[in-house]
Each structure stands twice: as structure tokens, then as C-alpha cells.
Design a protein around this motif. Structure first.
Motif, PDB file in Angstrom:
ATOM      1  N   ILE A 351       0.837  -1.206   0.000  1.00  0.00           N
ATOM      2  CA  ILE A 351       0.000   0.000   0.000  1.00  0.00           C
ATOM      3  C   ILE A 351       0.867   1.248   0.000  1.00  0.00           C
ATOM      4  O   ILE A 351       0.641   2.186  -0.771  1.00  0.00           O
ATOM      5  N   ILE A 352       1.880   1.259   0.896  1.00  0.00           N
ATOM      6  CA  ILE A 352       2.771   2.427   0.983  1.00  0.00           C
ATOM      7  C   ILE A 352       3.542   2.613  -0.322  1.00  0.00           C
ATOM      8  O   ILE A 352       3.679   3.735  -0.820  1.00  0.00           O
ATOM      9  N   SER A 353       4.019   1.502  -0.899  1.00  0.00           N
ATOM     10  CA  SER A 353       4.767   1.584  -2.167  1.00  0.00           C
ATOM     11  C   SER A 353       3.892   2.119  -3.293  1.00  0.00           C
ATOM     12  O   SER A 353       4.337   2.936  -4.101  1.00  0.00           O
ATOM     13  N   ALA A 354       2.621   1.660  -3.306  1.00  0.00           N
ATOM     14  CA  ALA A 354       1.686   2.131  -4.341  1.00  0.00           C
ATOM     15  C   ALA A 354       1.428   3.624  -4.201  1.00  0.00           C
ATOM     16  O   ALA A 354       1.373   4.361  -5.197  1.00  0.00           O
ATOM     17  N   LEU A 355       1.279   4.087  -2.954  1.00  0.00           N
ATOM     18  CA  LEU A 355       1.050   5.516  -2.710  1.00  0.00           C
ATOM     19  C   LEU A 355       2.256   6.346  -3.134  1.00  0.00           C
ATOM     20  O   LEU A 355       2.114   7.415  -3.735  1.00  0.00           O
ATOM     21  N   ILE A 356       3.462   5.842  -2.792  1.00  0.00           N
ATOM     22  CA  ILE A 356       4.685   6.554  -3.181  1.00  0.00           C
ATOM     23  C   ILE A 356       4.818   6.600  -4.701  1.00  0.00           C
ATOM     24  O   ILE A 356       5.163   7.636  -5.281  1.00  0.00           O
ATOM     25  N   LEU A 357       4.531   5.459  -5.349  1.00  0.00           N
ATOM     26  CA  LEU A 357       4.612   5.402  -6.804  1.00  0.00           C
ATOM     27  C   LEU A 357       3.620   6.360  -7.453  1.00  0.00           C
ATOM     28  O   LEU A 357       3.955   7.077  -8.405  1.00  0.00           O
ATOM     29  N   PHE A 358       2.388   6.373  -6.916  1.00  0.00           N
ATOM     30  CA  PHE A 358       1.363   7.281  -7.448  1.00  0.00           C
ATOM     31  C   PHE A 358       1.796   8.734  -7.302  1.00  0.00           C
ATOM     32  O   PHE A 358       1.648   9.539  -8.230  1.00  0.00           O
ATOM     33  N   ALA A 359       2.349   9.068  -6.115  1.00  0.00           N
ATOM     34  CA  ALA A 359       2.809  10.440  -5.873  1.00  0.00           C
ATOM     35  C   ALA A 359       3.940  10.806  -6.826  1.00  0.00           C
ATOM     36  O   ALA A 359       3.985  11.923  -7.356  1.00  0.00           O
ATOM     37  N   ALA A 360       4.866   9.845  -7.055  1.00  0.00           N
ATOM     38  CA  ALA A 360       5.987  10.096  -7.968  1.00  0.00           C
ATOM     39  C   ALA A 360       5.498  10.311  -9.399  1.00  0.00           C
ATOM     40  O   ALA A 360       5.969  11.207 -10.095  1.00  0.00           O
ATOM     41  N   ILE A 361       4.530   9.472  -9.825  1.00  0.00           N
ATOM     42  CA  ILE A 361       3.974   9.614 -11.178  1.00  0.00           C
ATOM     43  C   ILE A 361       3.264  10.952 -11.326  1.00  0.00           C
ATOM     44  O   ILE A 361       3.412  11.643 -12.341  1.00  0.00           O
ATOM     45  N   LEU A 362       2.482  11.322 -10.290  1.00  0.00           N
ATOM     46  CA  LEU A 362       1.761  12.594 -10.331  1.00  0.00           C
ATOM     47  C   LEU A 362       2.724  13.766 -10.406  1.00  0.00           C
ATOM     48  O   LEU A 362       2.542  14.692 -11.216  1.00  0.00           O
ATOM     49  N   MET A 363       3.778  13.734  -9.583  1.00  0.00           N
ATOM     50  CA  MET A 363       4.770  14.807  -9.589  1.00  0.00           C
ATOM     51  C   MET A 363       5.481  14.868 -10.941  1.00  0.00           C
ATOM     52  O   MET A 363       5.712  15.953 -11.486  1.00  0.00           O
ATOM     53  N   GLY A 364       5.810  13.678 -11.480  1.00  0.00           N
ATOM     54  CA  GLY A 364       6.468  13.637 -12.778  1.00  0.00           C
ATOM     55  C   GLY A 364       5.587  14.186 -13.887  1.00  0.00           C
ATOM     56  O   GLY A 364       6.062  14.918 -14.767  1.00  0.00           O
ATOM     57  N   TRP A 365       4.300  13.839 -13.818  1.00  0.00           N
ATOM     58  CA  TRP A 365       3.363  14.327 -14.836  1.00  0.00           C
ATOM     59  C   TRP A 365       3.197  15.839 -14.761  1.00  0.00           C
ATOM     60  O   TRP A 365       3.195  16.520 -15.798  1.00  0.00           O
ATOM     61  N   LEU A 366       3.090  16.372 -13.552  1.00  0.00           N
ATOM     62  CA  LEU A 366       2.970  17.828 -13.376  1.00  0.00           C
ATOM     63  C   LEU A 366       4.226  18.549 -13.865  1.00  0.00           C
ATOM     64  O   LEU A 366       4.147  19.596 -14.523  1.00  0.00           O
ATOM     65  N   PHE A 367       5.391  17.965 -13.551  1.00  0.00           N
ATOM     66  CA  PHE A 367       6.655  18.556 -13.996  1.00  0.00           C
ATOM     67  C   PHE A 367       6.742  18.521 -15.519  1.00  0.00           C
ATOM     68  O   PHE A 367       7.171  19.495 -16.156  1.00  0.00           O
ATOM     69  N   TRP A 368       6.326  17.370 -16.093  1.00  0.00           N
ATOM     70  CA  TRP A 368       6.371  17.232 -17.559  1.00  0.00           C
ATOM     71  C   TRP A 368       5.459  18.249 -18.234  1.00  0.00           C
ATOM     72  O   TRP A 368       5.834  18.865 -19.242  1.00  0.00           O
ATOM     73  N   ARG A 369       4.253  18.476 -17.680  1.00  0.00           N
ATOM     74  CA  ARG A 369       3.317  19.455 -18.253  1.00  0.00           C
ATOM     75  C   ARG A 369       3.905  20.869 -18.195  1.00  0.00           C
ATOM     76  O   ARG A 369       3.814  21.633 -19.155  1.00  0.00           O
ATOM     77  N   ARG A 370       4.484  21.180 -17.034  1.00  0.00           N
ATOM     78  CA  ARG A 370       5.066  22.520 -16.871  1.00  0.00           C
ATOM     79  C   ARG A 370       6.222  22.724 -17.860  1.00  0.00           C
ATOM     80  O   ARG A 370       6.334  23.771 -18.503  1.00  0.00           O
ATOM     81  N   LYS A 371       7.067  21.690 -17.965  1.00  0.00           N
ATOM     82  CA  LYS A 371       8.198  21.769 -18.880  1.00  0.00           C
ATOM     83  C   LYS A 371       7.719  21.902 -20.319  1.00  0.00           C
ATOM     84  O   LYS A 371       8.286  22.673 -21.114  1.00  0.00           O
ATOM     85  N   ASN A 372       6.679  21.158 -20.666  1.00  0.00           N
ATOM     86  CA  ASN A 372       6.134  21.215 -22.020  1.00  0.00           C
ATOM     87  C   ASN A 372       5.591  22.600 -22.360  1.00  0.00           C
ATOM     88  O   ASN A 372       5.727  23.084 -23.492  1.00  0.00           O
ATOM     89  N   ARG A 373       4.912  23.209 -21.354  1.00  0.00           N
ATOM     90  CA  ARG A 373       4.374  24.563 -21.581  1.00  0.00           C
ATOM     91  C   ARG A 373       5.498  25.558 -21.856  1.00  0.00           C
ATOM     92  O   ARG A 373       5.387  26.433 -22.732  1.00  0.00           O
ATOM     93  N   ILE A 374       6.576  25.426 -21.090  1.00  0.00           N
ATOM     94  CA  ILE A 374       7.716  26.335 -21.277  1.00  0.00           C
ATOM     95  C   ILE A 374       8.340  26.146 -22.663  1.00  0.00           C
ATOM     96  O   ILE A 374       8.624  27.115 -23.380  1.00  0.00           O
ATOM     97  N   ILE A 375       8.548  24.875 -23.019  1.00  0.00           N
ATOM     98  CA  ILE A 375       9.152  24.571 -24.328  1.00  0.00           C
ATOM     99  C   ILE A 375       8.261  25.066 -25.457  1.00  0.00           C
ATOM    100  O   ILE A 375       8.743  25.651 -26.451  1.00  0.00           O
TER     101      ILE A 375
END
Length: 531
Positions: A351-375
């Protein structure tokens, strides 16, 4: 004997707890009364009591009567423990724990940890036993009523004493017996139940200390504590359970037999035999038979010694057979309990690993969107710049001649600067910067000047050093080609690198990204998407 002692002490605890609970509904009062009755005849008919408490527990769960579910379940815990079913004891204890915490019934919370500790001890899991007992001692401090708080403390210290007794640590064993006695003396004597519970525990602790000192061959202390225990048992002030007296008298008989006082040993053993018949305890009876047999031998009473010898051997064989049949049970319980704990641990980790993975994916997706907007913003800016006309750039370059003369750090005449700027413009228009062998010396010779003048003019009027100046020309060239000619968008990166003068694709990609903020592949994709 300890199991029966535990049952009766717990019975006192939950009887007093029930007295302090206010129930307004008559139906719930009837349920409480049924639970109380079932606990009352648990010692005489445990099978019927177990079935009845199971029914009452199910009934309470159906009507969401949590207090009734908790008390009936606690009765089952005690019955399972006394029956030697430690796996069921632990399973049922988790049910009680859940309800007790929700109801903030700290009496039950503390007791359930202690009962679970006792079950683990019987199964040989000493580390788990001590961990549960520690929880019990922590939670006991939340109990407000002094009589219940101090009584439970005395029982917790009794459990600690039992653990260290089984480990052979006589120092800690005796220490915790005394702690239990101190806690018992702190109990206020404000009602008959409290008084009986207090002196029941004191009698038990005194008897246990007498036995402990007897085993250590400290005979004076052993006699002192045996007599203190016997005085409580013989007093008319207290209603002490018969099983406790039978055990005490058996231990005293053995003590006198070991010290050669055989007539005293026979006297106490015979008394113990009478009390044991009222509450049968096979192991105590076995000790009584052995003491009588041994003492009669020493007093040369052969008929009596033969009689008790036969009884002792017969009972020993019966108990040994029973032990062999149940020997495998604790092992299965240990394995089962460990499997349950491992499954729970693995589940929590997943459960903890799944939550950490979900948080990492969410953070990565948000970072990717922000980076894409800048580019993408940089891409739009570049497209806007491409539309500027080349003649406007020329005009700006000519105007910069006069405006930037003061920027030169070395002395160069205006005529020389103008001449060099015109030559640079011809060089830029000729696209000779696409040659792979372009360098500062080559360009200086080609423009009929020296490297020092050329570097200074490029720095002041093109705002670059030589390398970045050439990179800018090349990248702007390929950008225009890609923008104006769709055919170029189909070429591979290797070809595009060669086309604009780079020896390797890696150097080309780095230069392109440094100037624009994105890769040539991204630029091509966006151009294709806008076709």
C-alpha cells in the motif's frame, strides 16, 4: 492454576466495568445480564459458556451494540485462553481491541494486550510477549478509577514476573512480584469486589514468592511468604478462591518435604488434596500425590506410600498421553500467527509503495506538463522571430556600427569596423559558415584581417564569441530550412547535422537545444502538427 486464577481476576474486572456502564434500553440490559451469567458459569461449563457468548456476540454485532460485542468477545478470549487455544485467543483479542479503542474503554485495551501477551508466552514467543505487555502498561495509565488502575498494574507486573520466572531470571522474577504487591496495596478498599481482588492477588504473590525463595533455598523467606499467603486464605474477611488455596497448600507441602519436615508435609498435602477435589486441577493433584508418596516413604508408612505411588504413576501417564496429543498445536499456532503478521506487513508495504509510486507519477506528470508549456512557449517565440525580414536585420546591423563604437575594448578605426561588418555580412549571406572546417583563423584570413580584430567585432556587434556566433548562424539556417521547406522535416537528424556543418548529430542537437530551448525533433514534430 494460573489460568483459573487469570479467569477469576478478569471476571472481577469486567463485572466492575459493567457496573459503571449506564444502559438506558431494557433490551440491552437483558443482553448484559446474559453475558454476565455466561461468564459466571464459564468455570463449571466452559463449552456451553463459549457457545452462549458466541451467540451473544453475533447478536450484539447485528444490532450494533458495541459494548455488548466487546464484553462478550472478551469472555471468549478468556475461555479460549483457559482451554489452551492460544491461536483463537489472539484472533479474538484483535476483535476486542478494535471495539475497546473505539469506545475508549481503556480497561479493556490494557487487558487485551496483557491477555495477548500471556498467549504469546504460552506459545514460546517471548519477544512478542514482552512487546504486548509493554503496550498494556502504557495504556493502564489512562484508566481513571484508582482501584481498577492499580489492580491492572498488579496483574501486569504479575505477568512480567511469570515471564522472567520461565526464563530463569530469579532476580527480575522476585522484583516484579514485589512490584505487583505494591500496586495491590495501593488499591482502595471501597467495595467487596475490590477487596477480594486485592487480597486474591496478594495471596497469589505471597505464595509465588514463597515458592521462589524455596527454590533458591532461602528457607526463612520462603516460610515468611508462605505463612502470609496462608493467613489471607484462612481469613474470614476475604472470599478467596479454593483453587488458590489448593495450590498454596501443595507448594507448602513440597517445601516441608524438601526440608525433611515430613509430618508437616503430609498434613499440608492432605489439606491440599481436599481443596483440589472441589476444583479439579490435574497437575496440582499430581504434585500432591508425589509429595504424599515421598513423605510416607520417609515415615516408613508403606501402605500409604504404595497407594499414592500408584495414583501418581497413573495420573502421570494420563497427563503425558494428553500432552503428546496436543504437542503439535503450539507449533501450528506459531506458524499461523507469523503468517498472519507477514501478510499484514507485506500488505502495508504494498500500500505504501503504491502511494509513493502514485505520488511520484503525479509529480512527474505535473513537472512534464510545466516543462512542455515552457518549451512550447519558446517554440512560438521562435516561429514569430522567423517571420522577420532579412533586410530589417541588415538595417539593424548598419545602425549598430555607429551606436556600438564605444563598446570596443581595443582601438579599431571606424573604417576598419565598417569594412569588417560588410565582410561579415557577405560571409553570412554566402553561407560559408556551413563548412565543417570553419574556425577563427580561417575566417580571419578569408576576411583579410587578424583574429584579434575579428573576435572583437563579433563580440561587440554580434554579441557572441566566435563559437556561439557560428552556432547561431548554423542553427538559424537549419531552422529556416525546416520552417520554409517541409521536405527537410522528413530528413533524419544525422542529415540535418551535416547540412548545417556539424560533424556529429550529438553536437548539433546540443547546439540546437542551447539556442532554442528544445530539441530539433520537438521542433519538427510541432511543425508537422501545424501543417
Amino acid at each position: 492454576m494460573k489460568k483459573i486464577y487469570l479467569f477469576f481476576t478478569f471476571f472481577f474486572l469486567y463485572a466492575t466495568f459493567a457496573q459503571n456502564s449506564k444502559i438506558s434500553n431494557s433490551g440491552l440490559e437483558n443482553i448484559d445480564e446474559e453475558i454476565k451469567k455466561s461468564k459466571a458459569y464459564a468455570a463449571s461449563d466452559p463449552i456451553t459458556a463459549t457457545k452462549k457468548l458466541q451467540q451473544l456476540k453475533e447478536q450484539c454485532e447485528k444490532i450494533h451494540y458495541t459494548n455488548g460485542a466487546m464484553t462478550s468477545s472478551m469472555g471468549l478470549v478468556l475461555l479460549y485462553y483457559n482451554a489452551g487455544n492460544y491461536k483463537k485467543t489472539i484472533e479474538e483479542s484483535r476483535f476486542v481491541e478494535k471495539y475497546a479503542k473505539n469506545l475508549q474503554a481503556f480497561d479493556y485495551v490494557s487487558d487485551i494486550y496483557r491477555m495477548r501477551s500471556n498467549a504469546y508466552r504460552e506459545m514460546g514467543l517471548i519477544d512478542e510477549c514482552l512487546a504486548e505487555l509493554k503496550k498494556s502498561l502504557i495504556n493502564v495509565e489512562d484508566i481513571k478509577a484508582p482501584n481498577r488502575r492499580f489492580y491492572r498494574k498488579s496483574l501486569i507486573y504479575e505477568s512480567y514476573a511469570g515471564i522472567y520466572e520461565s526464563k530463569g531470571d530469579s532476580k527480575k522474577h522476585i522484583f516484579y512480584r514485589h512490584r505487583s504487591i505494591v500496586s495491590s496495596y495501593q488499591m482502595p478498599e471501597n467495595n467487596p469486589e475490590t477487596i477480594n481482588a486485592k487480597y486474591q492477588n496478594l495471596a497469589y504473590q505471597f505464595a509465588s514468592l514463597g515458592l521462589a525463595y524455596s527454590n533458591l533455598k532461602v528457607n526463612d523467606s520462603a516460610r515468611y511468604y508462605f505463612k502470609k499467603a496462608l493467613k489471607i486464605h484462612e481469613s474470614d474477611k476475604y472470599d478467596i478462591y479454593v483453587n488458590g488455596r489448593a495450590t498454596l497448600l501443595s507448594d507448602m507441602a513440597k517445601f516441608y518435604n524438601d526440608n525433611g519436615e515430613y509430618h508437616h508435609a503430609i498434613l499440608f498435602a492432605k489439606k491440599a488434596e481436599r481443596f483440589e477435589k472441589q476444583t479439579p486441577m490435574p497437575y496440582i493433584r499430581k504434585d500432591i500425590y508425589h509429595t504424599l508418596f515421598s513423605s510416607y516413604v520417609e515415615t516408613h508408612k508403606q501402605d500409604s506410600s504404595r497407594y499414592y505411588s500408584k495414583l501418581y504413576v497413573s495420573l502421570s501417564d494420563s497427563l503425558l498421553k494428553s500432552e503428546k496429543e496436543s504437542m503439535i498445536t503450539p507449533v501450528k499456532q506459531i506458524i499461523s500467527d507469523k503468517e498472519h503478521e507477514n501478510k499484514t506487513t507485506i500488505k502495508n508495504i504494498l500500500i505504501i509503495s503504491a502511494l509513493i509510486l502514485f505520488a511520484a507519477i503525479l509529480m512527474g506528470w505535473l513537472f512534464w506538463r510545466r516543462k512542455n508549456r515552457i518549451i512550447h512557449g519558446k517554440y512560438k517565440d521562435l516561429i514569430a522571430k522567423i517571420s522577420e525580414q532579412q533586410n530589417e536585420q541588415k538595417l539593424e546591423l548598419k545602425n549598430n556600427v555607429g551606436n556600438n563604437q564605444t563598446k570596443a575594448s581595443i582601438t579599431i578605426t571606424d573604417e576598419t569596423i565598417k569594412a569588417l561588418l560588410l565582410k561579415l555580412e557577405k560571409f553570412e549571406n554566402s553561407k560559408k559558415y556551413l563548412r565543417k572546417d570553419v574556425n577563427l583563423t580561417w575566417l580571419a584570413n578569408n576576411l583579410s584581417t587578424n583574429t584579434k580584430y575579428l573576435s572583437e567585432v563579433i563580440k561587440v556587434y554580434r554579441n557572441h564569441n566566435f563559437t556561439s556566433y557560428i552556432n547561431e548562424l548554423r542553427i538559424n539556417y537549419i531552422i529556416r530550412k525546416l520552417y520554409e521547406n517541409p521536405v527537410y522535416r522528413e530528413y533524419k537528424i544525422t542529415y540535418l547535422a551535416e547540412e548545417c556543418g556539424y560533424a556529429t548529430p550529438r553536437v548539433f542537437v546540443n547546439a540546437f537545444k542551447q539556442q532554442t530551448g528544445f530539441t530539433p525533433s520537438y521542433f519538427v514534430e510541432q511543425l508537422k502538427a501545424s501543417e
